[in-house]
Every structure is written in structure tokens, then in C-alpha cells.
Design a protein around this motif. Structure first.
Motif, mmCIF file in Angstrom:
data_model
loop_
_atom_site.group_PDB
_atom_site.id
_atom_site.type_symbol
_atom_site.label_atom_id
_atom_site.label_comp_id
_atom_site.label_asym_id
_atom_site.label_seq_id
_atom_site.Cartn_x
_atom_site.Cartn_y
_atom_site.Cartn_z
ATOM 1 N N GLN A 209 0.773 -1.335 0.095
ATOM 2 C CA GLN A 209 0.032 0.131 -0.018
ATOM 3 C C GLN A 209 0.733 1.174 0.002
ATOM 4 O OE1 GLN A 209 -2.577 -0.535 3.427
ATOM 5 N NE2 GLN A 209 -3.993 -1.800 2.360
ATOM 6 N N LEU A 210 1.833 1.323 0.761
ATOM 7 C CA LEU A 210 2.644 2.435 0.879
ATOM 8 C C LEU A 210 3.774 2.596 -0.247
ATOM 9 C CD1 LEU A 210 3.613 2.556 4.628
ATOM 10 C CD2 LEU A 210 2.037 4.342 3.552
ATOM 11 N N THR A 211 4.389 1.498 -0.801
ATOM 12 C CA THR A 211 5.269 1.492 -1.732
ATOM 13 C C THR A 211 5.094 1.206 -3.115
ATOM 14 O OG1 THR A 211 6.109 -0.609 -1.547
ATOM 15 C CG2 THR A 211 7.119 1.014 -0.063
ATOM 16 N N GLY A 212 3.732 0.478 -3.278
ATOM 17 C CA GLY A 212 3.477 -0.116 -4.565
ATOM 18 C C GLY A 212 4.136 -1.205 -4.981
ATOM 19 N N LYS A 213 4.929 -1.732 -4.156
ATOM 20 C CA LYS A 213 5.717 -2.942 -4.378
ATOM 21 C C LYS A 213 5.407 -4.026 -3.256
ATOM 22 C CE LYS A 213 9.502 -0.776 -6.858
ATOM 23 N NZ LYS A 213 10.939 -0.487 -6.752
ATOM 24 N N SER A 214 5.567 -5.391 -3.924
ATOM 25 C CA SER A 214 5.160 -6.462 -3.085
ATOM 26 C C SER A 214 6.302 -6.697 -1.992
ATOM 27 C CB SER A 214 4.728 -7.589 -3.534
ATOM 28 O OG SER A 214 3.736 -7.594 -4.172
ATOM 29 N N PRO A 215 6.157 -6.911 -0.715
ATOM 30 C CA PRO A 215 7.168 -7.151 0.213
ATOM 31 C C PRO A 215 7.959 -8.606 -0.286
ATOM 32 C CG PRO A 215 5.444 -7.829 1.320
ATOM 33 C CD PRO A 215 4.988 -7.023 0.075
ATOM 34 N N ILE A 216 9.354 -8.407 0.003
ATOM 35 C CA ILE A 216 9.981 -9.660 -0.753
ATOM 36 C C ILE A 216 9.831 -10.920 0.484
ATOM 37 C CG2 ILE A 216 12.186 -9.185 0.748
ATOM 38 C CD1 ILE A 216 13.695 -10.214 -1.650
ATOM 39 N N THR A 217 9.768 -12.022 0.001
ATOM 40 C CA THR A 217 9.368 -13.290 0.799
ATOM 41 C C THR A 217 10.602 -13.542 1.455
ATOM 42 O OG1 THR A 217 10.007 -14.859 -0.895
ATOM 43 C CG2 THR A 217 7.833 -14.067 -0.825
ATOM 44 N N LEU A 218 10.527 -14.293 2.640
ATOM 45 C CA LEU A 218 11.724 -14.539 3.370
ATOM 46 C C LEU A 218 12.490 -15.643 2.440
ATOM 47 C CD1 LEU A 218 13.469 -14.875 6.054
ATOM 48 C CD2 LEU A 218 11.845 -16.639 6.475
ATOM 49 N N LYS A 219 12.143 -16.519 1.782
ATOM 50 C CA LYS A 219 12.733 -17.546 0.883
ATOM 51 C C LYS A 219 13.548 -16.755 -0.091
ATOM 52 C CE LYS A 219 12.195 -21.615 -1.707
ATOM 53 N NZ LYS A 219 11.601 -23.010 -1.841
ATOM 54 N N GLN A 220 12.962 -15.843 -0.769
ATOM 55 C CA GLN A 220 13.686 -15.005 -1.788
ATOM 56 C C GLN A 220 14.913 -13.985 -1.140
ATOM 57 O OE1 GLN A 220 13.270 -15.119 -5.297
ATOM 58 N NE2 GLN A 220 15.134 -14.105 -5.182
ATOM 59 N N PHE A 221 14.560 -13.604 0.003
ATOM 60 C CA PHE A 221 15.658 -12.960 0.586
ATOM 61 C C PHE A 221 16.772 -13.726 1.082
ATOM 62 C CE2 PHE A 221 17.799 -11.758 4.768
ATOM 63 C CZ PHE A 221 18.397 -10.637 4.303
ATOM 64 N N LEU A 222 16.525 -14.959 1.602
ATOM 65 C CA LEU A 222 17.818 -15.982 1.811
ATOM 66 C C LEU A 222 18.377 -16.396 0.601
ATOM 67 C CD1 LEU A 222 16.156 -17.861 4.811
ATOM 68 C CD2 LEU A 222 17.782 -15.884 4.970
ATOM 69 N N THR A 223 17.343 -16.675 -0.425
ATOM 70 C CA THR A 223 18.412 -17.058 -1.733
ATOM 71 C C THR A 223 19.089 -15.970 -2.323
ATOM 72 O OG1 THR A 223 16.126 -18.381 -2.245
ATOM 73 C CG2 THR A 223 17.850 -17.693 -3.881
ATOM 74 N N ASP A 224 18.658 -14.687 -2.180
ATOM 75 C CA ASP A 224 19.661 -13.552 -2.541
ATOM 76 C C ASP A 224 20.829 -13.344 -1.751
ATOM 77 O OD1 ASP A 224 17.571 -13.303 -4.564
ATOM 78 O OD2 ASP A 224 16.762 -11.422 -3.563
ATOM 79 N N ASN A 225 20.528 -13.839 -0.387
ATOM 80 C CA ASN A 225 21.697 -13.438 0.610
ATOM 81 C C ASN A 225 22.537 -14.977 0.946
ATOM 82 O OD1 ASN A 225 21.852 -10.375 1.232
ATOM 83 N ND2 ASN A 225 19.584 -11.312 1.063
ATOM 84 N N LYS A 226 22.369 -15.748 0.202
ATOM 85 C CA LYS A 226 22.927 -17.168 0.342
ATOM 86 C C LYS A 226 24.349 -17.209 0.971
ATOM 87 C CE LYS A 226 23.957 -21.594 -1.440
ATOM 88 N NZ LYS A 226 23.905 -22.546 -2.961
ATOM 89 N N SER A 227 25.313 -16.619 0.435
ATOM 90 C CA SER A 227 26.486 -16.439 0.704
ATOM 91 C C SER A 227 26.844 -15.678 1.986
ATOM 92 C CB SER A 227 27.153 -15.629 -0.281
ATOM 93 O OG SER A 227 27.115 -14.143 -0.327
ATOM 94 N N ALA A 228 26.011 -15.075 2.436
ATOM 95 C CA ALA A 228 26.102 -14.519 3.672
ATOM 96 C C ALA A 228 25.898 -15.390 5.068
ATOM 97 C CB ALA A 228 25.025 -13.438 4.057
ATOM 98 N N PHE A 229 25.218 -16.517 4.694
ATOM 99 C CA PHE A 229 25.246 -17.506 5.960
ATOM 100 C C PHE A 229 25.483 -18.985 5.496
ATOM 101 C CE2 PHE A 229 21.002 -17.805 3.481
ATOM 102 C CZ PHE A 229 20.711 -19.185 3.428
ATOM 103 N N THR A 230 25.985 -19.245 4.147
ATOM 104 C CA THR A 230 26.568 -20.504 3.813
ATOM 105 C C THR A 230 28.088 -20.370 3.656
ATOM 106 O OG1 THR A 230 26.217 -20.140 1.501
ATOM 107 C CG2 THR A 230 24.395 -21.195 2.705
ATOM 108 N N GLY A 231 28.675 -19.046 3.384
ATOM 109 C CA GLY A 231 29.801 -18.883 2.933
ATOM 110 C C GLY A 231 30.125 -19.304 1.428
ATOM 111 N N ALA A 232 29.168 -19.578 0.805
ATOM 112 C CA ALA A 232 29.156 -20.080 -0.713
ATOM 113 C C ALA A 232 28.806 -19.027 -1.523
ATOM 114 C CB ALA A 232 28.433 -21.392 -0.907
ATOM 115 N N GLU A 233 29.521 -18.856 -2.649
ATOM 116 C CA GLU A 233 29.131 -17.674 -3.608
ATOM 117 C C GLU A 233 28.036 -18.396 -4.516
ATOM 118 O OE1 GLU A 233 29.952 -14.648 -3.659
ATOM 119 O OE2 GLU A 233 31.228 -14.943 -1.834
#
Length: 298
Positions: free
Chosen positions: A274-298
Motif C-alpha cells: 500500500q505504501l510503496t506500490g511494491k510487494s514485500p520480498i518473501t523470506l525465501k527470496q531474501f535468503l536465496t539472494d543472500n545465500k553467501s552471507a550464511f553459507t559462505g558459498a558464492e
């Protein structure tokens, strides 16, 4: 692009949430923007982009009225002063008093879900007290009750990937995790709007996730088997203390899990959309996008 020409002000503009909010405003707002921080040198790059940068130290309330001067709408980002009981509420009270004195008309405040008395979260009383101060300030307001940040799961998942165990005190409770970016963009959009309606809204991700579901998602993304192990809150406090957290902070952080176990963070909302006009990112997508941050793998 907004055509509202009111002067907007963001407190804590050098912090994570504040800096993202400022970036959103620079891309989406044409009017004057004020950014306040304890150390203006940190925001020198913003000055070059046309942002008015001012010093504002919430522990020096005499600096606040001048810092807020000329702003019509103000984003009050809750401070992180939780180690000393009462300090954060005093900071927020002084900031509100200065805002009123400076002629601010509308306050946007970052709170947490279910801040009312009875919450299991030990820092909820600070937010509830601030909300009540805002309601009684005479200013119009938008109170954004931000759910738990997706970003804060990264250290927990680092340990889970390494050990194969995700231990939390959330029980069977679900949490509608939301990214810091979605919270910041929502806050900036609320600040840049022309509304003067009084609102209290939850800011959440699109779905609520349990601990066992989080372990499954992390397993899928990391490629490693992760088992969810429910803990008692007291055990989680012990773990936090064992890594060096003072007892008070350990209890405060563990209480987020207790609140989650009681369902205090399970409610989802459409506020980000409602405020931004964009859907909030899902947790799964966020973690997929930031996989290297918690797995150490690129």
C-alpha cells in the motif's frame, strides 16, 4: 514522483534503516530533505546530493529543536538504547518535545507489533510508551509496527548451517519476517505522503514462517540438512550469555522468541504494498539472494 513540497526529516540517518530511507526519498521525492545524526561527517556524501545534514544527539536534547527546525514531517526512527532502562523512552520523549517546539506537524515512528501491555517482548514497553507519547503530543502520526527483520536471521542461520541444528525458543509460533529495506521504504513513503490521518499499521512480510519451516527453507537453499530444535527461553538466554551478551540484553533478545512463540508476530499485512506500490520480498527470496552471507558459498 511526489509533488509534495513539505520539508521532510529523517532521524538516525546514518543508521541502516535511516540511510535506506534517505536513498528512497532522493529517488522519489522532490522537496527538501533533512538528515540528522550524531556525527554529521558520516553523511557528507548526502550533503553533496542536496540533503540538509544536521547534528542531533538524542542524549543532548538541547540540540534537537534547532536540528528539527523547518521540518513539517519527521521520521522518528526508534533508538537502540535498550541497555539502560528508561533511556530510550526519555530520548523519544525529548525528540517529540523538540519536534513540537520546532513546528513539526506529522510524526512517523518505527515501533513493533503488539506493543501493548502483556507482550512477552521485554522491549515492547519502550515502544508502547513512545506510542502513547505520540498520541498525546498533539501531532498527527503514522506508527509503523515493523515485524522482525529478515536480516537478523543471518547470524542464526550461519550457526545452523555449520551445526545442522536450528535452535530457537519460538516453539510452533510463526513470524512474518520483513526485510529492513521494505521497512525503510515503507517509512520513507509514509513520510513523503500528504496524509495527516492518524494510523497504526503493521509492516510485515507476505507470510508467517515457523521455526521448522525456516529450517526447511534454509536446508533447501544451503543444500545442507538442518533440523529445527525447540529451546526453552532460559536456555536461549544461556546461549546468548555464553557468547558475551550481558544478562539484560540476553534476556531482551531471547524475549523476541518468546513473543513469537505466543503468536505476537504472526499477523501479516499489506502495508508495504500500500505504501510503496511494491510487494514485500518473501523470506525465501531474501535468503536465496543472500545465500553467501550464511553459507559462505558464492
Amino acid at each position: 514522483m511526489s509533488t509534495n513540497q513539505e520539508t521532510l526529516l529523517v532521524t538516525g540517518a546514518s543508521g541502516h534503516l535511516g540511510s535506506i530511507a534517505i536513498d528512497w526519498l532522493l529517488a522519489n521525492y522532490e522537496g527538501p530533505i533533512i538528515a540528522t545524526t550524531r556525527d554529521p561527517e558520516k553523511l557528507s556524501a548526502l550533503s553533496a546530493r542536496g540533503v540538509i545534514v544536521r547534528k542531533a544527539d538524542f542524549d543532548q536534547p538541547e540540540t534537537l529543536s534547532e536540528a528539527f527546525d523547518g521540518a513539517q514531517r519527521l521520521l522518528l526512527i526508534s533508538t537502540d538504547a535498550i541497555a539502560v532502562p528508561g533511556q530510550r523512552v526519555k530520548q523519544h520523549k525529548d525528540a517529540l518535545s523538540a519536534a513540537v517546539q520546532a513546528g513539526v506537524k506529522h510524526i512517523v515512528y518505527t515501533s513493533i507489533p503488539n506493543s501493548e501491555p502483556g507482550s512477552a517482548c521485554l522491549i515492547a514497553p519502550d515502544h508502547y510508551a513512545t506510542e502513547e507519547l505520540i498520541k498525546n503530543s498533539g501531532l498527527s502520526y503514522t506508527i509503523l509496527r515493523n515485524n522482525l527483520y529478515s536480516e537478523n536471521l543471518i547470524p542464526t542461520l550461519q550457526q545452523a548451517v555449520a551445526s545442522g541444528i536450528l535452535g530457537t525458543a519460538t516453539g510452533e509460533g510463526a513470524t512474518a519476517y520483513v526485510t529492513r529495506h521494505d521497512c525503510a521504504w515503507s517509512a520513507a513513503a509514509a513520510l513523503a505522503s500528504t496524509t495527516t490521518d492518524n494510523q497504526i499499521v503493521d509492516v510485515t512480510g507476505p507470510e508467517a514462517i515457523t521455526g521448522s519451516e525456516l529450517a526447511q527453507i534454509a536446508s533447501e537453499i544451503s543444500g545442507k540438512s538442518i533440523q529445527f530444535v525447540p529451546l526453552e527461553t532460559a536456555k536461549l538466554v544461556e546461549i546468548f550469555e555464553s557468547i558475551g551478551l550481558p544478562s539484560g540484553l540476553a534476556q531482551a533478545y531471547a524475549s523476541f522468541d518468546t513473543a513469537s512463540a505466543r503468536g505476537e508476530y504472526a499477523q501479516t499485512s499489506t502495508t508495504v504494498q500500500q505504501l510503496t506500490g511494491k510487494s514485500p520480498i518473501t523470506l525465501k527470496q531474501f535468503l536465496t539472494d543472500n545465500k553467501s552471507a550464511f553459507t559462505g558459498a558464492e
